[in-house]
Design a protein around this motif. Structure first.
Motif: not given
Length: 325
Positions: A153-176
């Motif tokens: 949900d945070k990726i879609l809303s571009q909200d960075s308030s999460t305990t895991v860095k948004k950049y890391d998750i976006q990198t994973i998503l791009q890799s997938l």
């Protein structure tokens, strides 16, 4: 890797509920053998690729089967479709050795259905396994499971308030989106060589070599055309015209691709079932890494025109996998 999968509990409880053989279908390398060896460690494991094993099973002799199985209570037939008459083998064990629990894998539901005919009817229950879900992938990367939907949900809303860095998750998503969700990619990310080899085996060995396909080059061209237009409505007649083959041939080849777990068709929904008949479907690939290997394009999402279609394919895949499990 013996990480848990969403299908674990359903597979583990199968013989508590059913007497019928357990048949696990799915594409190459999605983890079918791994999950079954983990859940049934005491089963007699037989790989049908081995000639000595296939020769015994091709004898279709209950005495030979009894000698092979011995005191084991479970038998695991890996890649059943490699037998000339797999349904006959399962029928013989099921009918003549009723105390034996039968576990089977196959990479093509088309091959199994085509070869078994009616002999496995009422004697087997099928399950399907797919590449990792988004949640399974994150879990195997040691990212907390209970954050999975939250992070998405945070990726879609571009909200960075999460305990895991948004950049890391976006990198994973791009890799997938680029390299897909086969279990191998967890420990070997961005492995293009693996995906190209997998595409060659899955397409050229498992599909193109089926006797049901008369024109291998046309079938491969069709698969590539479908890969280029994921998320778009499919016109069978337009594809037939472009490839100079008949419309029924196009439909039959797509059916083979679908039952070999390469792609699937998604039909439009209507509250009136009659309205759905005859409508054009969309085509999606079960794994985007395999799709990108097929068209040999692993370019960054920022510079390609199909990134939106790839994300759509990814989301639909997640829904399909969750519903199936």
């Amino acid at each position: 890797m013996n990480e848990p999968r969403l299908l674990d509990d359903k597979i583990r409880s199968h013989f508590q509920t059913y007497k019928q053989a357990l048949v696990l279908l799915g594409a190459r390398q999605v983890g079918k053998t791994t999950i079954l060896k983990k859940i049934f460690p005491d089963a007699l494991y037989l790989l049908l690729d081995e000639k000595s094993v296939s020769d015994i099973l091709e004898s279709y002799s209950s005495d030979a089967y009894k000698a092979l199985i011995g005191s084991r209570k479970q038998i695991f037939l890996d890649e059943l479709h490699l037998l000339s008459n797999p349904g006959r083998a399962v029928k013989l064990i099921y009918d003549q050795l009723p105390e034996i629990q039968i576990i089977v894998t196959g990479s093509s539901s088309f091959q199994i259905k085509n070869k078994t005919g009616e002999s496995m009817a009422g004697r087997a229950i099928n399950y399907s396994m797919f590449p990792l879900t988004f949640g399974e992938f994150l879990h195997q990367m040691k990212i907390e499971d209970n954050h999975t939907i939250f992070l998405f949900d945070k990726i879609l809303s571009q909200d960075s308030s999460t305990t895991v860095k948004k950049y890391d998750i976006q990198t994973i998503l791009q890799s997938l989106l680029l390299y897909g969700q086969y279990p191998h990619l967890v420990n070997s990310p961005n492995d293009r060589t693996y995906l190209r080899n997998l595409a060659e085996k899955a397409i050229f060995k498992d599909i193109i070599e089926l006797n049901l396909i008369e024109n291998r080059s046309k079938a491969l061209d069709l698969l590539k055309l479908l890969a280029y237009q994921i998320g778009n409505l499919v016109s069978y007649s337009e594809l037939a015209n472009r490839l100079n083959i008949s419309t029924p041939t196009v439909q039959r080849y797509i059916d083979i691709f679908e039952q070999s777990f390469i792609l699937y068709r998604l039909y439009p929904y209507s509250t009136n079932a009659r309205d759905e008949i005859g409508k054009s479907p969309k085509v999606y690939f079960w794994d985007l890494g395999l799709r990108n290997a097929l068209i040999d394009n692993f370019d960054n999402l920022n510079i390609r025109s199909d990134s939106g279609a790839m994300f759509e394919n990814f989301v639909i895949n997640e829904i399909k996998k969750e519903l199936s499990y």
